[in-house]
Design a protein around this motif. Sequence first.
Motif, PDB file in Angstrom:
ATOM      1  N   PRO A 285       0.835  -1.202   0.000  1.00 18.53           N
ATOM      2  CA  PRO A 285       0.000   0.000   0.000  1.00 18.53           C
ATOM      3  C   PRO A 285       0.872   1.256   0.000  1.00 18.53           C
ATOM      4  N   ILE A 286       0.389   2.299  -0.671  1.00 21.39           N
ATOM      5  CA  ILE A 286       1.063   3.594  -0.639  1.00 21.39           C
ATOM      6  C   ILE A 286       0.508   4.449   0.499  1.00 21.39           C
ATOM      7  N   TYR A 287      -0.792   4.386   0.719  1.00 25.57           N
ATOM      8  CA  TYR A 287      -1.451   5.039   1.859  1.00 25.57           C
ATOM      9  C   TYR A 287      -2.094   3.943   2.715  1.00 25.57           C
ATOM     10  N   PRO A 288      -2.440   4.250   3.968  1.00 25.10           N
ATOM     11  CA  PRO A 288      -3.029   3.208   4.828  1.00 25.10           C
ATOM     12  C   PRO A 288      -4.264   2.568   4.201  1.00 25.10           C
ATOM     13  N   ILE A 289      -4.400   1.275   4.443  1.00 28.39           N
ATOM     14  CA  ILE A 289      -5.525   0.512   3.935  1.00 28.39           C
ATOM     15  C   ILE A 289      -6.309  -0.077   5.112  1.00 28.39           C
ATOM     16  N   THR A 290      -7.464  -0.630   4.795  1.00 34.03           N
ATOM     17  CA  THR A 290      -8.274  -1.368   5.762  1.00 34.03           C
ATOM     18  C   THR A 290      -8.755  -2.642   5.078  1.00 34.03           C
ATOM     19  N   ALA A 291      -9.451  -3.500   5.814  1.00 34.55           N
ATOM     20  CA  ALA A 291      -9.996  -4.724   5.225  1.00 34.55           C
ATOM     21  C   ALA A 291     -11.018  -4.424   4.136  1.00 34.55           C
ATOM     22  N   GLY A 292     -11.579  -3.208   4.123  1.00 35.82           N
ATOM     23  CA  GLY A 292     -12.524  -2.818   3.092  1.00 35.82           C
ATOM     24  C   GLY A 292     -11.896  -2.042   1.948  1.00 35.82           C
ATOM     25  N   ARG A 293     -10.591  -1.864   1.997  1.00 32.24           N
ATOM     26  CA  ARG A 293      -9.896  -1.080   0.968  1.00 32.24           C
ATOM     27  C   ARG A 293      -8.554  -1.765   0.679  1.00 32.24           C
ATOM     28  N   THR A 294      -8.643  -2.921   0.023  1.00 35.67           N
ATOM     29  CA  THR A 294      -7.448  -3.745  -0.196  1.00 35.67           C
ATOM     30  C   THR A 294      -7.767  -4.798  -1.247  1.00 35.67           C
TER      31      THR A 294
ATOM     32  N   ILE B  19      -1.824  -4.574   5.610  1.00 32.94           N
ATOM     33  CA  ILE B  19      -0.457  -4.302   6.056  1.00 32.94           C
ATOM     34  C   ILE B  19      -0.221  -2.795   6.016  1.00 32.94           C
ATOM     35  N   ALA B  20       0.757  -2.343   6.769  1.00 30.01           N
ATOM     36  CA  ALA B  20       1.036  -0.912   6.873  1.00 30.01           C
ATOM     37  C   ALA B  20       1.898  -0.440   5.708  1.00 30.01           C
ATOM     38  N   PRO B  21       1.745   0.821   5.276  1.00 33.54           N
ATOM     39  CA  PRO B  21       2.667   1.370   4.281  1.00 33.54           C
ATOM     40  C   PRO B  21       4.116   1.214   4.741  1.00 33.54           C
ATOM     41  N   GLY B  22       4.962   0.807   3.827  1.00 33.98           N
ATOM     42  CA  GLY B  22       6.357   0.486   4.156  1.00 33.98           C
ATOM     43  C   GLY B  22       6.591  -1.002   4.254  1.00 33.98           C
ATOM     44  N   SER B  23       5.512  -1.765   4.473  1.00 33.26           N
ATOM     45  CA  SER B  23       5.599  -3.227   4.415  1.00 33.26           C
ATOM     46  C   SER B  23       5.347  -3.680   2.979  1.00 33.26           C
ATOM     47  N   LEU B  24       5.688  -4.919   2.703  1.00 35.70           N
ATOM     48  CA  LEU B  24       5.618  -5.459   1.351  1.00 35.70           C
ATOM     49  C   LEU B  24       5.268  -6.935   1.455  1.00 35.70           C
ATOM     50  N   ILE B  25       4.348  -7.407   0.626  1.00 35.03           N
ATOM     51  CA  ILE B  25       4.085  -8.844   0.610  1.00 35.03           C
ATOM     52  C   ILE B  25       4.470  -9.424  -0.743  1.00 35.03           C
ATOM     53  N   ALA B  26       4.841 -10.698  -0.718  1.00 31.64           N
ATOM     54  CA  ALA B  26       5.204 -11.439  -1.921  1.00 31.64           C
ATOM     55  C   ALA B  26       4.438 -12.755  -1.916  1.00 31.64           C
TER      56      ALA B  26
ATOM     57  N   LEU C  26     -12.496   6.464   0.729  1.00 33.39           N
ATOM     58  CA  LEU C  26     -11.169   6.871   0.269  1.00 33.39           C
ATOM     59  C   LEU C  26     -10.756   6.023  -0.923  1.00 33.39           C
ATOM     60  N   THR C  27     -10.004   6.625  -1.830  1.00 31.05           N
ATOM     61  CA  THR C  27      -9.433   5.867  -2.938  1.00 31.05           C
ATOM     62  C   THR C  27      -8.240   5.057  -2.429  1.00 31.05           C
ATOM     63  N   ARG C  28      -8.216   3.783  -2.782  1.00 26.94           N
ATOM     64  CA  ARG C  28      -7.067   2.946  -2.421  1.00 26.94           C
ATOM     65  C   ARG C  28      -6.003   3.070  -3.500  1.00 26.94           C
ATOM     66  N   ILE C  29      -4.765   3.357  -3.085  1.00 26.45           N
ATOM     67  CA  ILE C  29      -3.642   3.465  -4.015  1.00 26.45           C
ATOM     68  C   ILE C  29      -2.552   2.521  -3.531  1.00 26.45           C
ATOM     69  N   SER C  30      -2.124   1.627  -4.403  1.00 24.22           N
ATOM     70  CA  SER C  30      -1.143   0.621  -4.024  1.00 24.22           C
ATOM     71  C   SER C  30      -0.115   0.448  -5.135  1.00 24.22           C
ATOM     72  N   PHE C  31       0.973  -0.208  -4.767  1.00 24.81           N
ATOM     73  CA  PHE C  31       2.078  -0.504  -5.683  1.00 24.81           C
ATOM     74  C   PHE C  31       2.122  -2.002  -5.922  1.00 24.81           C
ATOM     75  N   GLU C  32       2.385  -2.394  -7.169  1.00 23.50           N
ATOM     76  CA  GLU C  32       2.529  -3.816  -7.445  1.00 23.50           C
ATOM     77  C   GLU C  32       3.462  -4.037  -8.628  1.00 23.50           C
TER      78      GLU C  32
END
Length: 301
Positions: A147-156, A215-222, A238-244
């Motif tokens: 995640p780039i910004y904080p997420i929740t179970a409803g925004r992931t 997961i918190a911004p700064g963490s990464l899953i594989a 909120l808009t969810r913005i993530s990196f992949e």
Amino acid sequence: MYSSLAIPSTARQFHDRIYSGEIIRFTDLQPMTKLVEYARTFLEDALHPWQPQQIHRYLSHREQAVRFSKCQSDFAGSAEVQHRWLDVVESLGIAPDTLACDRLHLRFQPHREPEQFTPRARTTATIAFHRDTWGSNIYAQTNWWAPIYPITAGRTFALYPGLWQRPLLNSSADFDMRAVLQRSHRDGRNAVDADEAIPHLLEAIDPQEGFAVDIAPGSLIAFSGAHAHAGVGNSTGLTRISFETRSILIDDLMSGLGAPNVDGQAPWMTPGLFRRMSDAMRLSQILGCGYIEPYRPATVS
């Protein structure tokens, strides 16, 4: 549901765990924290005067799609972003000349009211249930998500580890990746909508079988590209913005290592989507094959 690693294992051990179905979370990665910080600055500049997570309040769906598409293109082409991702990979003990990576991708998932209909543009859609391998046929593929910004179970998004070894009815046998890529290259990525871009599930799955990644911004899953996963509908305000991105350990692909194929039947594989990190050479050139190749599954004698 996932194994947590603050200190990475070796590249060999890490990939063997991915191929066996583990979902691995990395925490306390300073290079990833720096990539997130850079991505936030990039987004806040690109989307000014609107705050990135609030932008759906001010722009129409079409305007969002145009803005997000430009952000995705500029982000993927940024030398600074590529350098920062390289720092992340090297911090995990993976040599850049051994790894080929796909496009570095920002994903936007705007807030939608539960009954609201919107076109399925690739820049804004909630991605449907799938395994990446249904389309790519590359079983040595590792998916990376943060995640780039904080997420929740409803925004992931949700992963379905209980389906790792369970064959599922799907449309991969009729999925023509070659046609999708040809249209995308000719008319632009957004000419292919989200539903056309991936094969689809053809049976009912209980959503409760999935778990929402939080997961918190700064963490990464594989996780393996063979894991079933799907976007979670976002009505959080909120808009969810993530990196992949996706990667392949080149020697593993060449030697046939990877996750099991339990239900993929697509006719093509896509090595040309990946580039070696050390010199940006396409994986298809390294392998001496086409950008997209007929898939020939291994046979057991």
